[in-house]
Structures are given as C-alpha cells and as structure tokens.
Design an enzyme around this catalytic site. Structure first.
Site, PDB file in Angstrom:
ATOM      1  CD1 TRP A  19      23.699  27.966  34.875  1.00 43.16           C
ATOM      2  CD2 TRP A  19      21.727  27.054  35.385  1.00 43.16           C
ATOM      3  NE1 TRP A  19      23.390  27.069  33.888  1.00 43.16           N
ATOM      4  CE2 TRP A  19      22.194  26.476  34.169  1.00 43.16           C
ATOM      5  CE3 TRP A  19      20.509  26.615  35.888  1.00 43.16           C
ATOM      6  CZ2 TRP A  19      21.466  25.508  33.474  1.00 43.16           C
ATOM      7  CZ3 TRP A  19      19.805  25.647  35.185  1.00 43.16           C
ATOM      8  CH2 TRP A  19      20.276  25.109  33.998  1.00 43.16           C
ATOM      9  CB  THR A  67      23.134  31.603  27.193  1.00 40.82           C
ATOM     10  OG1 THR A  67      22.586  31.739  25.888  1.00 40.82           O
ATOM     11  CG2 THR A  67      24.240  30.570  27.210  1.00 40.82           C
ATOM     12  CD  GLU A  68      25.316  27.664  30.641  1.00 43.79           C
ATOM     13  OE1 GLU A  68      25.038  27.252  31.770  1.00 43.79           O
ATOM     14  OE2 GLU A  68      25.517  26.912  29.671  1.00 43.79           O
ATOM     15  CG  LEU A  69      19.323  29.987  34.642  1.00 42.60           C
ATOM     16  CD1 LEU A  69      18.994  29.590  36.077  1.00 42.60           C
ATOM     17  CD2 LEU A  69      18.037  30.212  33.857  1.00 42.60           C
TER      18      LEU A  69
END
Length: 525
Positions: free
Chosen positions: A299, A145-147
């Site tokens: 990120w 999730t979300e890098l």
C-alpha cells in the site's frame, strides 16, 4: 445493503540509537530508548487515546451497528506495555465490546514473507498468540506488513489456516475491475481477499488537511455523497489506513476527529451502507473470482510496490546480510540475540534507507530519525556487524575476532561511501532521464510519468488547451491525465469538450509542442 470496512494499522518500531563504528564488538545496546519512549508517548496522547475514546463513544451510541478493525504489531504492543500502558488498556476495552476485530500480522512488522517462509510462519504464530493473550480473542484474519501481497504469499497464508487476508487494491493489478468486491488468491481459492479502496482511504489519510486539494474541506456530507455515487452493485468500501492518521498525521486542529465522530450518523442517515469487520465480510460476501498478482504489491507510495523498502543498493545489501544470519540465529539460545533478531527485521529500518525523494519524499521523512538514506544504512550496518559477532559466538562457532570483523566492515563501508554519491545522484535524476536521453520529449511520454509529475504539469496547462489536445491523444495518455485532474477541473473540462467544435490539426500540433516545452521545464526544476 453495502458495507464500509474500517481497518487501522498500529505500529511503531524500536528505532536504533546512533551506533558508531568503534562501538562494534564493544557495546550491544542498539536502541534509542529515549526517542522510542517519546514517540510512543506522543502518539498515544495525540492519537491512540483520544481516538479510542471516540470509537468507544460511537460503539456506545450505535451498538453493534458500528464496527472497526485493527492490526497492532507485536513490537508496538510491547512498546505500549512499557511506555503507554494506558493506551494498551484502552485497546483492550475496545476488544471487550465485541465490535472491534483484531487481525494478525508478522510480530516484528517485518519483510520475512519476501525472504524466509520459516521466519514468516514463526512470526505470524508469535503474533497470533500475543494478540489472543492480550485481547482475549484469537485472530482469524491476516494482513501482511504494509499490505504486502503476491499470489505466492497468499498461498503461504492459506497454508497457515487463514481464510481471509487484506491487501492493496492496486490499479495495475485490478485493471478495469473494482476494489469494492471480495476476491480470492489465484493459487489457493480458499483464501479470500479484501482490497483497499486507495482513493477514498487516502482522501482521509493523506488529503484531509491539504488546503490545495480541490475537494478541501472534506465534510461527512461530501464523503457520503461520494459513497452513494459508487456503482450500486459494488459491495464493500474498504477504508484502510494508519491509525496515526488521527491526531498525528492529521492534527486535531484539522477537524479529523470531528469528521470521524460525525461520519456514522451521516452514513446511517443518508445511505444504505452498514459497518462490518473483515471476518464478517468474509462470511457475508461471495468472491468475484481470483486476482493474479505474480509480483508483490503493497500500500506504499504511488507505485504500490516494494521500492519503499527494497530495490536500491543500500536496502538490498542490508536486507541480504541480515537474513544470511537466520540459520545461526535459529540454533542460538540467547534470548537477547533472538529479541534483537526480531527488532532488526522491522521494515522501518529499510524504509529509512529509501532514496525516493520525489513524489513520496515527504511521506518517507515522517518519523525518520536520519538525515539521509546513507546515514540510515551506515548506522544499521554498524549495528548488524556487532550483531553478527554475537550470533557467531552464540551459535557455537569459533570466537570471532572483533578487530577482523571491524576491518571487513570498514572495507564494506568505504566501498558503499564511494558508491553512495552515485546512487543518490542516480536517484535524483530518475525523473529526468527521459529528457537526458531524448531531447525530443513527446506528449505521449506523459503516460509514463508519476501521478505527482502529471499533477504538476496540469497546473501549468490551460483547460481549453487540454481539451483541444485530448481530441488527438492516445487512450493511455487520456487515462493518465483525467484522474489527475480535480473533480471540478474534470467537470469544467467535460463542459469545454461539449462546446468544442472541429479542431485544426495545426492547433493540436501547436498546443502539443507547448505542453512538451512545459514538460521539459518541469524536469529541469
């Protein structure tokens, strides 16, 4: 040959309806189905369908030479089944080409990797099975999730059998190293890492239509020119972004679809780059070594950390209270409870509570159904209080008194309401605190500013003066300033510095004082 790796994230949460305090113990329908349907249908029509058609055209034109990759959260897949089946079918047609790789992640687009290994592994297994069932191919590459990534999270991913993971090429982690190589996890080197080139990715995802940007308009010729200017030894340019970039964040009228349609032809004609999927690169490239990430990165925002979701009192209180219910949920056999458990873990709920109103404020407002972080928190906690009653009853505990829980919830919300103003004011003053604590704000403090603050400051500073003052600036200050100048400004500055002769210390001192004055004025705004 060097590679370009396109990765697109597809996700939409199940947003909560306005759930009032008096609904606790009475109503168990938590979701704003109208808004969820409306937004999914909108992004399908404006983004997913036209962009998928464009990618299909490019695959038909270039065959195996053009490839991309996707990760679609489980919740987004389920929403598409319900509200936009035509969009889901278009993704399936892309999968059938063999030119598109589908990655796996957490089913609920959750932050489970930060709190519960058991829940994290369970959701990854759910998502992997769903992707294989939906698209006919078992995913072999992981993106969190979300890098979100750390050494510890990477080791967990490796233990699940994955050999490749995507994450952010954060500057504070890489230091002097380039994101344009394959790396490995510091704990388990069997896990390879592909890192996002955030500058080039964000040129497309965020700056493409920004007319104040020094490089606007962005053309394929210019972009490929930047690719060609990268060190010839660099091996891969990872362009990672939200899929809603195309048609939703950047509207059709900006030319974003035309840019993507023309990009492959320009790449093939004017460069030595090829297009490859993550799993192909994991097999093709040799890792340059481990990267050490002791604390989680992501990120999101300028900081590339977790503060978009966790860190303020709203977020931490809600997050901790949610996961206190995990053990009880696991012994519950009620499918509606298990489904709500997944949906309430979605990271978006905590993102809406974010109080970062400065450099990334506009980003945090996008798709946000709440007027303030406080409203997001109150609504979530009301839902969570009702959910707790259902979990306790389902887990076989004694019947929970709804009125007693309401009283406890009301006490909690009163405490939060009292502290809310303090939290908000504290956040508003975050970028002003240096001025408040130290009236003699110095030129050297520039190194500690956000990139957005530095950009605002530089708009007020003459390049001639900047060239003079940089002659006596520390390396840290110089490294903070130069990247925040546009390319044209950097070129002009370099020319001024060449012609600049010996500078008097009194001149440097005078200009520094002037810049410090501008800095103070900036924080007073």
């Amino acid at each position: 040959m060097r590679s370009i790796c396109f990765y697109f994230q597809v996700h939409q949460p199940n947003r909560l309806r306005t759930y009032r305090f008096f609904d606790i113990g009475e109503k168990h329908d938590y979701y704003d189905n109208y808004t969820n349907r409306m937004i999914m249908r909108r992004v399908a029509d404006k983004s997913y369908l036209p962009m998928n058609a464009l990618l299909m055209d490019l695959i038909n034109e270039y065959g195996s030479a053009f490839k991309v990759s996707f990760s679609i959260s489980g919740i987004a897949i389920e929403q598409m089944k319900q509200y936009a089946p035509d969009a889901l079918e278009s993704f399936k047609r892309l999968a059938e080409t063999g030119n598109v790789e589908f990655l796996t992640e957490t089913y609920a687009h959750s932050l489970a990797s930060l709190k519960s290994r058991k829940e994290f592994e369970k959701q990854v297994k759910m998502q992997t099975e769903l992707v294989e069932k939906t698209f006919g191919v078992k995913p072999v590459t992981f993106r969190n999730t979300e890098l979100i990534y750390s050494d510890e999270i990477g080791a967990m991913v490796a233990d699940m059998g994955f050999e490749l993971m995507l994450t952010e090429g954060a500057k504070h982690v890489l230091g002097w190293r380039s994101p344009n190589y394959l790396y490995t996890n510091a704990i388990n080197p069997k896990l390879k890492l592909l890192l996002k080139n955030f500058r080039l990715s964000d040129d497309i995802a965020f700056r493409f239509s920004e007319q104040g940007w020094s490089e606007w308009p962005l053309t394929t010729k210019k972009f490929v020119g930047w690719l060609n200017a990268i060190d010839k030894n660099d091996e891969v340019i990872n362009l990672f972004m939200d899929y809603e970039t195309f048609g939703e964040h950047q509207w059709k009228e900006t030319g974003i679809f035309d840019f993507m349609r023309e990009l492959p032809a320009r790449v093939f004609a004017d460069s030595d780059y090829t297009f490859n999927t993550p799993s192909e690169l994991g097999k093709m490239l040799q890792p340059k070594g481990p990267i050490h990430v002791p604390y989680p990165i992501s990120w999101a925002d300028e900081e590339r950390d977790l503060t978009a979701w966790l860190g303020n009192e709203f977020q931490d209180e809600a997050f901790d209270k949610l996961y206190q219910l995990e053990d009880k949920v696991n012994i519950c056999n009620d499918e509606s409870v298990k489904n709500d458990w997944l949906n309430l873990q979605t990271s978006d709920h905590f993102y809406y509570m974010c109080t970062k109103w400065f450099s990334d404020g506009e980003v945090h407002k996008y798709f946000n159904p709440y007027g303030s972080p406080y409203e997001a928190f109150i609504n979530y906690m009301n839902v969570l209080s009702d959910f707790e009653i259902r979990v306790d009853n389902c887990a076989g505990e004694s019947e929970v008194d709804a009125e007693t829980l309401k009283e406890k919830t009301e006490e909690l919300l009163e405490e939060v309401q009292k502290s809310a103003k303090k939290i908000i004011e504290k956040t508003k003053k975050t970028v002003k605190k240096t001025v408040d604590k130290n009236k003699d704000l110095s030129f050297d403090d520039i190194k500690d500013l956000s990139n957005t603050a530095v950009k605002k400051l530089l708009k007020e500073v003459d390049l001639q003066d900047l060239a003079v003052v940089l002659k006596d600036a520390s390396e840290e200050v110089t490294e903070k300033i130069i990247p925040n100048l546009g390319k044209r400004a950097q070129k002009s500055l370099a020319e001024i510095e060449k012609e600049l002769g010996k500078v008097k210390k009194t001149d440097i001192k005078k200009i520094k004082k002037d810049i410090e004055g501008k800095l103070k004025e900036l924080f007073k705004k």
